[in-house]
Design a protein around this motif. Structure first.
Motif, PDB file in Angstrom:
ATOM      1  N   GLN A   1      30.210  48.168  53.425  1.00 19.82           N
ATOM      2  CA  GLN A   1      30.579  46.761  53.263  1.00 19.82           C
ATOM      3  C   GLN A   1      31.081  46.490  51.857  1.00 19.82           C
ATOM      4  O   GLN A   1      31.994  45.674  51.662  1.00 19.82           O
ATOM      5  N   LEU A   2      30.527  47.154  50.879  1.00 18.31           N
ATOM      6  CA  LEU A   2      31.003  46.990  49.508  1.00 18.31           C
ATOM      7  C   LEU A   2      32.472  47.381  49.405  1.00 18.31           C
ATOM      8  O   LEU A   2      33.264  46.700  48.734  1.00 18.31           O
ATOM      9  N   LEU A   3      32.859  48.446  50.081  1.00 12.55           N
ATOM     10  CA  LEU A   3      34.262  48.861  50.085  1.00 12.55           C
ATOM     11  C   LEU A   3      35.132  47.823  50.783  1.00 12.55           C
ATOM     12  O   LEU A   3      36.214  47.473  50.284  1.00 12.55           O
ATOM     13  N   LYS A   4      34.675  47.305  51.912  1.00  7.93           N
ATOM     14  CA  LYS A   4      35.438  46.291  52.626  1.00  7.93           C
ATOM     15  C   LYS A   4      35.595  45.016  51.796  1.00  7.93           C
ATOM     16  O   LYS A   4      36.581  44.295  51.939  1.00  7.93           O
ATOM     17  N   SER A   5      34.611  44.749  50.944  1.00 12.03           N
ATOM     18  CA  SER A   5      34.631  43.537  50.123  1.00 12.03           C
ATOM     19  C   SER A   5      35.170  43.784  48.715  1.00 12.03           C
ATOM     20  O   SER A   5      35.044  42.911  47.845  1.00 12.03           O
ATOM     21  N   SER A   6      35.775  44.927  48.485  1.00 15.06           N
ATOM     22  CA  SER A   6      36.190  45.291  47.127  1.00 15.06           C
ATOM     23  C   SER A   6      37.215  44.333  46.539  1.00 15.06           C
ATOM     24  O   SER A   6      37.306  44.198  45.313  1.00 15.06           O
ATOM     25  N   TYR A   7      37.981  43.646  47.393  1.00 13.33           N
ATOM     26  CA  TYR A   7      38.959  42.676  46.894  1.00 13.33           C
ATOM     27  C   TYR A   7      38.289  41.563  46.094  1.00 13.33           C
ATOM     28  O   TYR A   7      38.918  40.939  45.227  1.00 13.33           O
ATOM     29  N   ILE A   8      37.014  41.314  46.363  1.00 11.19           N
ATOM     30  CA  ILE A   8      36.295  40.248  45.662  1.00 11.19           C
ATOM     31  C   ILE A   8      36.256  40.514  44.158  1.00 11.19           C
ATOM     32  O   ILE A   8      36.339  39.583  43.354  1.00 11.19           O
ATOM     33  N   PHE A   9      36.162  41.791  43.776  1.00 11.73           N
ATOM     34  CA  PHE A   9      36.092  42.114  42.354  1.00 11.73           C
ATOM     35  C   PHE A   9      37.386  41.729  41.637  1.00 11.73           C
ATOM     36  O   PHE A   9      37.358  41.338  40.470  1.00 11.73           O
ATOM     37  N   LEU A  10      38.520  41.813  42.320  1.00  8.94           N
ATOM     38  CA  LEU A  10      39.779  41.324  41.748  1.00  8.94           C
ATOM     39  C   LEU A  10      39.709  39.816  41.545  1.00  8.94           C
ATOM     40  O   LEU A  10      40.112  39.289  40.497  1.00  8.94           O
ATOM     41  N   PHE A  11      39.172  39.115  42.549  1.00 12.86           N
ATOM     42  CA  PHE A  11      39.109  37.654  42.484  1.00 12.86           C
ATOM     43  C   PHE A  11      38.236  37.163  41.328  1.00 12.86           C
ATOM     44  O   PHE A  11      38.416  36.042  40.841  1.00 12.86           O
ATOM     45  N   LEU A  12      37.282  37.989  40.893  1.00  9.27           N
ATOM     46  CA  LEU A  12      36.363  37.567  39.840  1.00  9.27           C
ATOM     47  C   LEU A  12      36.970  37.638  38.446  1.00  9.27           C
ATOM     48  O   LEU A  12      36.441  37.045  37.507  1.00  9.27           O
ATOM     49  N   ILE A  13      38.091  38.339  38.313  1.00 10.71           N
ATOM     50  CA  ILE A  13      38.741  38.469  37.011  1.00 10.71           C
ATOM     51  C   ILE A  13      39.415  37.140  36.652  1.00 10.71           C
ATOM     52  O   ILE A  13      40.122  36.564  37.480  1.00 10.71           O
ATOM     53  N   PRO A  14      39.219  36.632  35.454  1.00  9.96           N
ATOM     54  CA  PRO A  14      39.878  35.371  35.068  1.00  9.96           C
ATOM     55  C   PRO A  14      41.399  35.518  35.019  1.00  9.96           C
ATOM     56  O   PRO A  14      41.923  36.508  34.513  1.00  9.96           O
ATOM     57  N   LYS A  15      42.107  34.566  35.595  1.00  6.40           N
ATOM     58  CA  LYS A  15      43.554  34.361  35.480  1.00  6.40           C
ATOM     59  C   LYS A  15      44.424  35.410  36.185  1.00  6.40           C
ATOM     60  O   LYS A  15      45.451  35.066  36.757  1.00  6.40           O
ATOM     61  N   LEU A  16      44.047  36.687  36.133  1.00  2.20           N
ATOM     62  CA  LEU A  16      44.900  37.720  36.733  1.00  2.20           C
ATOM     63  C   LEU A  16      45.158  37.498  38.222  1.00  2.20           C
ATOM     64  O   LEU A  16      46.310  37.584  38.671  1.00  2.20           O
ATOM     65  N   PRO A  17      44.133  37.230  39.037  1.00  2.00           N
ATOM     66  CA  PRO A  17      44.418  37.037  40.469  1.00  2.00           C
ATOM     67  C   PRO A  17      45.328  35.852  40.734  1.00  2.00           C
ATOM     68  O   PRO A  17      46.117  35.880  41.693  1.00  2.00           O
ATOM     69  N   GLU A  18      45.256  34.803  39.912  1.00  2.00           N
ATOM     70  CA  GLU A  18      46.176  33.672  40.076  1.00  2.00           C
ATOM     71  C   GLU A  18      47.626  34.131  39.901  1.00  2.00           C
ATOM     72  O   GLU A  18      48.516  33.744  40.658  1.00  2.00           O
ATOM     73  N   ILE A  19      47.846  34.980  38.897  1.00  2.00           N
ATOM     74  CA  ILE A  19      49.201  35.496  38.649  1.00  2.00           C
ATOM     75  C   ILE A  19      49.672  36.325  39.834  1.00  2.00           C
ATOM     76  O   ILE A  19      50.794  36.175  40.326  1.00  2.00           O
ATOM     77  N   VAL A  20      48.792  37.203  40.323  1.00  2.00           N
ATOM     78  CA  VAL A  20      49.148  38.091  41.431  1.00  2.00           C
ATOM     79  C   VAL A  20      49.430  37.299  42.704  1.00  2.00           C
ATOM     80  O   VAL A  20      50.432  37.525  43.394  1.00  2.00           O
ATOM     81  N   LEU A  21      48.554  36.355  43.025  1.00  2.00           N
ATOM     82  CA  LEU A  21      48.692  35.630  44.288  1.00  2.00           C
ATOM     83  C   LEU A  21      49.843  34.631  44.269  1.00  2.00           C
ATOM     84  O   LEU A  21      50.426  34.323  45.316  1.00  2.00           O
ATOM     85  N   ASN A  22      50.179  34.090  43.101  1.00  2.00           N
ATOM     86  CA  ASN A  22      51.292  33.143  42.999  1.00  2.00           C
ATOM     87  C   ASN A  22      52.656  33.825  42.904  1.00  2.00           C
ATOM     88  O   ASN A  22      53.679  33.171  43.110  1.00  2.00           O
ATOM     89  N   TRP A  23      52.675  35.106  42.618  1.00  4.17           N
ATOM     90  CA  TRP A  23      53.927  35.814  42.340  1.00  4.17           C
ATOM     91  C   TRP A  23      54.897  35.765  43.527  1.00  4.17           C
ATOM     92  O   TRP A  23      54.512  35.936  44.677  1.00  4.17           O
ATOM     93  N   ASP A  24      56.150  35.494  43.224  1.00  2.00           N
ATOM     94  CA  ASP A  24      57.247  35.554  44.201  1.00  2.00           C
ATOM     95  C   ASP A  24      56.919  34.766  45.474  1.00  2.00           C
ATOM     96  O   ASP A  24      57.011  35.272  46.593  1.00  2.00           O
ATOM     97  N   ASN A  25      56.565  33.499  45.280  1.00  4.59           N
ATOM     98  CA  ASN A  25      56.273  32.612  46.418  1.00  4.59           C
ATOM     99  C   ASN A  25      55.178  33.185  47.315  1.00  4.59           C
ATOM    100  O   ASN A  25      55.297  33.215  48.534  1.00  4.59           O
TER     101      ASN A  25
END
Length: 271
Positions: free
Chosen positions: A143-167
């Motif tokens: 389950q930790l592997l399946k939920s690994s994306y959460i660790f990206l979400f916890l990083i300040p500001k970076l996930p906002e840049i990634v998710l907003n990129w190119d519409n």
């Protein structure tokens, strides 16, 4: 008949609440998860109105056109649940059937745990009991592997840049990979000012959810689970039954995390 949207003040903020069907009918509250909104989930369940049910779907805090507090602590599960508790009370709803998917399921679990007097029946879609998720997230390597994306979400500001990129190209790519059938319909809500950060703050506030009170769910409970969920192990559905006095699981084959879009007929049949 059309979907009506109203603003309701709860817990110090204002929520957009979509409604469909006869307002004198038995109320069904739909709680969406990440990264959906009231429109996405109410569109999936519109056929319930044919059964004379009053469907109510809020944009939960941080989503859609509801308020988006900036501080992470404002997205703890206790505060999110208090929003829904006050919404039920302020709208004067009785004998509520509560339906939650993903994070909306977590809110539904905790609300029913804390205020069983407000809920007549609980239906949770691909969302384990919060104690079961915590245990598996911390101790189960699969389950930790399946939920690994959460660790990206916890990083300040970076996930906002990634998710907003190119519409929202990366955002939509990963949702397509998980078989979400209506990704393009979500991006208007994502464009709201502060929406991506607020949505991510649900994850960033998980640290506040580590010591939540828990007792067995006292109302009849149904877990509906798409077996091909790429994010959550189906074993957690069965484990969640240990927290239910009167619970059962309905596994749906050839469906995944977005089973309420993929196989809505079967879910409505179960309801």
């Amino acid at each position: 008949m059309k979907i009506e949207n109203e603003k309701w003040k709860v817990n110090g903020i204002e929520l957009n609440v979509a409604q469909y069907g006869p307002k004198d009918g038995p109320p069904v509250i739909l709680l969406h998860g990440f990264p959906e909104n009231s429109k996405a989930i109410i569109e999936a369940f519109k056929d319930l109105a044919e059964k004379s049910l009053h469907i109510i779907a809020p944009d939960q805090r941080g989503y859609g056109v509801s308020d988006k507090p900036k501080e992470i602590k404002n997205y703890s599960l206790e505060i999110l649940t208090k929003d829904m508790e006050e919404l039920i009370q302020n709208m004067g709803l009785k004998d509520v059937t509560l339906v939650g998917h993903d994070w909306g399921g977590m809110v539904a679990w905790f609300l029913t745990n804390r205020r069983p007097d407000l809920v007549k029946k609980l239906i949770v879609i691909n969302s384990p009991h919060y104690e079961i998720f915590k245990r598996n997230f911390l101790m189960n390597p699969v389950q930790l592997l399946k939920s690994s994306y959460i660790f990206l979400f916890l990083i300040p500001k970076l996930p906002e840049i990634v998710l907003n990129w190119d519409n929202f190209a990366v955002f939509k790519f990963f949702l397509h990979r998980s078989a979400h059938p209506k990704t393009d319909q979500l991006q208007e809500a994502w464009k709201q000012e502060g929406a991506i950060t607020s949505m991510l703050n649900w994850y960033r506030a998980m640290i506040y959810n580590l010591r939540l009170p828990s007792r067995n769910i006292q109302v009849p409970t149904l877990l509906v689970w798409g077996e091909d969920d790429v994010f959550l192990q189906k074993e957690m559905a069965l484990q969640s039954l240990h927290y239910c006095n009167d619970g059962k699981v309905k596994f749906i084959k050839n469906a995944g995390h977005w089973v309420h879009h993929q196989r809505i007929e079967e879910i409505i049949g179960e309801l």
